[in-house]
Scaffold this active site. Structure first.
Site, PDB file in Angstrom:
ATOM      1  N   HIS A  75       1.049  -1.001  -0.133  1.00  0.00           N
ATOM      2  CA  HIS A  75       0.201   0.014   0.205  1.00  0.00           C
ATOM      3  C   HIS A  75       0.650   1.381  -0.020  1.00  0.00           C
ATOM      4  O   HIS A  75       2.016   1.095   0.833  1.00  0.00           O
ATOM      5  CB  HIS A  75      -0.788  -0.445   1.268  1.00  0.00           C
ATOM      6  CG  HIS A  75      -2.266   0.695   1.105  1.00  0.00           C
ATOM      7  ND1 HIS A  75      -1.576   1.891   1.233  1.00  0.00           N
ATOM      8  CD2 HIS A  75      -3.478   0.222   0.891  1.00  0.00           C
ATOM      9  CE1 HIS A  75      -3.571   2.351   1.082  1.00  0.00           C
ATOM     10  NE2 HIS A  75      -4.537   1.678   1.163  1.00  0.00           N
ATOM     11  N   GLY A 119       0.559  -4.856   2.010  1.00  0.00           N
ATOM     12  CA  GLY A 119      -1.402  -4.930   0.979  1.00  0.00           C
ATOM     13  C   GLY A 119      -0.970  -5.940  -0.184  1.00  0.00           C
ATOM     14  O   GLY A 119      -1.919  -6.646  -0.756  1.00  0.00           O
ATOM     15  N   TYR A 149      -5.860  -4.582  10.779  1.00  0.00           N
ATOM     16  CA  TYR A 149      -6.118  -5.340   8.985  1.00  0.00           C
ATOM     17  C   TYR A 149      -7.386  -5.329   8.983  1.00  0.00           C
ATOM     18  O   TYR A 149      -8.627  -5.548   9.941  1.00  0.00           O
ATOM     19  CB  TYR A 149      -5.332  -7.572   8.730  1.00  0.00           C
ATOM     20  CG  TYR A 149      -4.727  -6.279   7.331  1.00  0.00           C
ATOM     21  CD1 TYR A 149      -3.682  -6.063   6.565  1.00  0.00           C
ATOM     22  CD2 TYR A 149      -5.352  -7.617   6.413  1.00  0.00           C
ATOM     23  CE1 TYR A 149      -3.021  -5.545   5.483  1.00  0.00           C
ATOM     24  CE2 TYR A 149      -5.197  -7.813   5.259  1.00  0.00           C
ATOM     25  CZ  TYR A 149      -3.701  -6.804   4.388  1.00  0.00           C
ATOM     26  OH  TYR A 149      -3.391  -6.762   3.074  1.00  0.00           O
TER      27      TYR A 149
HETATM   28  C1  LCV Z   1       4.663   4.899  -0.568  1.00  0.00           C
HETATM   29  C2  LCV Z   1       7.271   3.543  -0.512  1.00  0.00           C
HETATM   30  C3  LCV Z   1       6.567   2.144  -0.191  1.00  0.00           C
HETATM   31  C4  LCV Z   1       5.474   2.107   0.437  1.00  0.00           C
HETATM   32  N1  LCV Z   1       4.529   3.383  -0.169  1.00  0.00           N
HETATM   33  O1  LCV Z   1      14.172   1.449  -1.261  1.00  0.00           O
HETATM   34  O2  LCV Z   1      -0.275  -4.878   5.018  1.00  0.00           O
HETATM   35  S1  LCV Z   1      -0.142  -2.831   5.984  1.00  0.00           S
HETATM   36  O3  LCV Z   1      -1.554  -2.961   6.455  1.00  0.00           O
HETATM   37  O4  LCV Z   1       0.928  -3.286   6.356  1.00  0.00           O
HETATM   38  C5  LCV Z   1      -0.732  -2.126   4.349  1.00  0.00           C
HETATM   39  C6  LCV Z   1      -0.540  -0.491   4.821  1.00  0.00           C
HETATM   40  C7  LCV Z   1       0.527  -2.076   3.771  1.00  0.00           C
HETATM   41  O5  LCV Z   1       0.778  -2.114   2.351  1.00  0.00           O
HETATM   42  O6  LCV Z   1       1.988  -0.715   4.082  1.00  0.00           O
HETATM   43  C8  LCV Z   1       3.211  -0.670   2.936  1.00  0.00           C
HETATM   44  C9  LCV Z   1       4.216  -1.631   3.649  1.00  0.00           C
HETATM   45  N2  LCV Z   1       5.183  -1.982   2.408  1.00  0.00           N
HETATM   46  C10 LCV Z   1       6.399  -2.036   3.399  1.00  0.00           C
HETATM   47  O7  LCV Z   1       6.642  -2.005   4.744  1.00  0.00           O
HETATM   48  C11 LCV Z   1       7.700  -2.066   2.865  1.00  0.00           C
HETATM   49  C12 LCV Z   1       8.097  -0.642   2.577  1.00  0.00           C
HETATM   50  N3  LCV Z   1       9.271  -0.493   1.672  1.00  0.00           N
HETATM   51  C13 LCV Z   1      10.675  -0.674   2.197  1.00  0.00           C
HETATM   52  O8  LCV Z   1      10.722  -1.300   3.164  1.00  0.00           O
HETATM   53  C14 LCV Z   1      11.580  -0.600   0.714  1.00  0.00           C
HETATM   54  O9  LCV Z   1      11.283   0.409   0.245  1.00  0.00           O
HETATM   55  C15 LCV Z   1      12.253  -1.633   0.244  1.00  0.00           C
HETATM   56  C16 LCV Z   1      12.643  -2.624   1.360  1.00  0.00           C
HETATM   57  C17 LCV Z   1      10.974  -2.096  -0.157  1.00  0.00           C
HETATM   58  C18 LCV Z   1      13.304  -0.780  -0.441  1.00  0.00           C
HETATM   59  O10 LCV Z   1      14.232  -0.490  -0.084  1.00  0.00           O
HETATM   60  P1  LCV Z   1      14.720   0.860  -0.722  1.00  0.00           P
HETATM   61  O11 LCV Z   1      16.215   0.943   0.497  1.00  0.00           O
HETATM   62  O12 LCV Z   1      15.946   0.007  -1.770  1.00  0.00           O
HETATM   63  P2  LCV Z   1      13.324   3.343  -0.808  1.00  0.00           P
HETATM   64  O13 LCV Z   1      12.858   2.859   1.060  1.00  0.00           O
HETATM   65  O14 LCV Z   1      15.109   4.192  -0.821  1.00  0.00           O
HETATM   66  O15 LCV Z   1      11.928   3.374  -1.809  1.00  0.00           O
HETATM   67  C19 LCV Z   1      12.434   4.061  -3.103  1.00  0.00           C
HETATM   68  C20 LCV Z   1      11.617   5.387  -2.433  1.00  0.00           C
HETATM   69  O16 LCV Z   1      10.112   4.378  -2.683  1.00  0.00           O
HETATM   70  C21 LCV Z   1       9.390   4.746  -1.479  1.00  0.00           C
HETATM   71  C22 LCV Z   1      10.351   5.580  -0.410  1.00  0.00           C
HETATM   72  O17 LCV Z   1       9.631   6.387   0.339  1.00  0.00           O
HETATM   73  C23 LCV Z   1      11.976   5.922  -1.534  1.00  0.00           C
HETATM   74  O18 LCV Z   1      10.808   7.257  -2.123  1.00  0.00           O
HETATM   75  P3  LCV Z   1      11.416   8.586  -1.744  1.00  0.00           P
HETATM   76  O19 LCV Z   1      12.022   8.149  -2.875  1.00  0.00           O
HETATM   77  O20 LCV Z   1      10.754   9.335  -2.154  1.00  0.00           O
HETATM   78  O21 LCV Z   1      12.166   9.015  -0.403  1.00  0.00           O
HETATM   79  N4  LCV Z   1       8.910   3.691  -0.852  1.00  0.00           N
HETATM   80  C24 LCV Z   1       9.015   2.646  -0.590  1.00  0.00           C
HETATM   81  N5  LCV Z   1       7.420   2.047   0.192  1.00  0.00           N
HETATM   82  N6  LCV Z   1       4.619   1.393   0.586  1.00  0.00           N
HETATM   83  N7  LCV Z   1       6.529   4.953  -0.746  1.00  0.00           N
END
Ligand code: LCV
Length: 270
Positions: A75, A119, A149
């Protein structure tokens, strides 16, 4: 899109649609945001599925663009409400996507090479068949973000794995490897990355050669029967109402704030 052996490709802002005879492919293509399931990306996928349904395609493959290390980051956290509104209610685009996949009249195959988060795990589990590479992982993250959830999502998880596995995934929020996910029956196959596309296409071809009405009726029967868990109105109101404890909490706001500030959340249980 017509129904023939034609090969066609359509570009939408965040996805690509392509058709090869009776097989459609939807490719998530927003690498900059790791295919986070924003309103826009989700509605593109729903539109793609609707176009494929109208074209009477017999199988759809849902994949990320080749080379993506993250299949989808889940999400879009920036789109989660912080004003006391229900975060994953009936009208949330992600819920609509899950319903569209489940109600799609032909099988949808999730082809996974990379991390699947939050999600997006539910989207993948809503698909009919899941084929992944050894590098793929699946993380169920609400407890990492402090998000409640929804009830139908819980049922998707319960249909995909044993209660014990669902509890471990939900309570730890830790990624499960593709090998273990296959071992516990959450996914269908683990296939080396270089073979993934050919393997998935071969299965799609086998399905496409079978009787489409028979398949779509069995899919719908299995959907209805898998959801036919007896639940009293009182029980439903309880599990639904419990969500409010979470989305009204300070921890919910803290989880989203911490994500945006790129730091660990400090949860207090308040
Ligand atoms: C917005 C993002 C996101 C993102 N949203 O790259 O199921 S529930 O209830 O949990 C539901 C509410 C849900 O699905 O929530 C989301 C759950 N997802 C996560 O917890 C994963 C969140 N992302 C990460 O942990 C990392 O991005 C990963 C491990 C996937 C990749 O890491 P990496 O170091 O390669 P960045 O974190 O630098 O991400 C690149 C850009 O994508 C955005 C993040 O904020 C960043 O944006 P900026 O370049 O503007 O800083 N991004 C990543 N995931 N779910 N934005």
């Amino acid at each position: 899109m017509g129904r023939s052996n034609e090969q066609r490709t359509f570009d939408m802002p965040l996805i690509t649609l392509s058709q090869d005879g009776p097989i459609g492919t939807i490719t998530l293509d927003n690498a900059r945001k790791h295919n986070a399931l924003s309103h826009q990306l989700v509605s593109d996928v729903i539109d793609g599925l609707k176009a494929f349904e109208e074209a009477k395609l017999r199988v759809v493959i849902l994949r990320a663009a080749p080379g993506s290390k993250v299949w989808s980051a889940g999400h879009d956290v920036g789109e989660l409400p912080i004003d006391g509104r229900d975060p994953l209610g009936w009208n949330d685009p992600l819920r609509e996507l899950v319903r569209t996949i489940e109600g799609f009249r032909a099988p949808v195959i999730a082809m996974i090479d990379g991390g699947v988060w939050g999600g997006a795990v539910e989207v993948v589990l809503a698909c009919d068949i899941i084929i992944a590479t050894p590098a793929s992982t699946f993380a169920v993250t609400p407890a990492k973000l402090g998000v409640p959830y929804n009830v139908s999502g819980m049922m998707t998880f319960m249909s995909a794995a044993s209660l014990r596995i669902v509890k471990e995934l939900a309570f730890t929020a830790a990624p499960i490897s593709a090998e273990r996910a296959e071992r516990v029956g959450m996914i269908n196959h683990v296939v080396e990355s270089q073979d993934l596309h050919a393997f998935t296409l071969a299965m799609a071809g086998t399905i496409a050669a079978n009787a489409p009405l028979s398949i779509s009726v069995m899919k719908e029967q299995l959907r209805v029967l898998a959801g036919a868990k007896p639940l009293t109105p009182r029980g439903f109101e309880k599990v639904q109402g419990l969500r409010r404890v979470v989305y009204d909490s300070e921890d919910y706001r803290e989880g989203i704030r911490a994500f945006q500030e790129k730091r660990q959340p400090r949860f207090t249980g308040q």
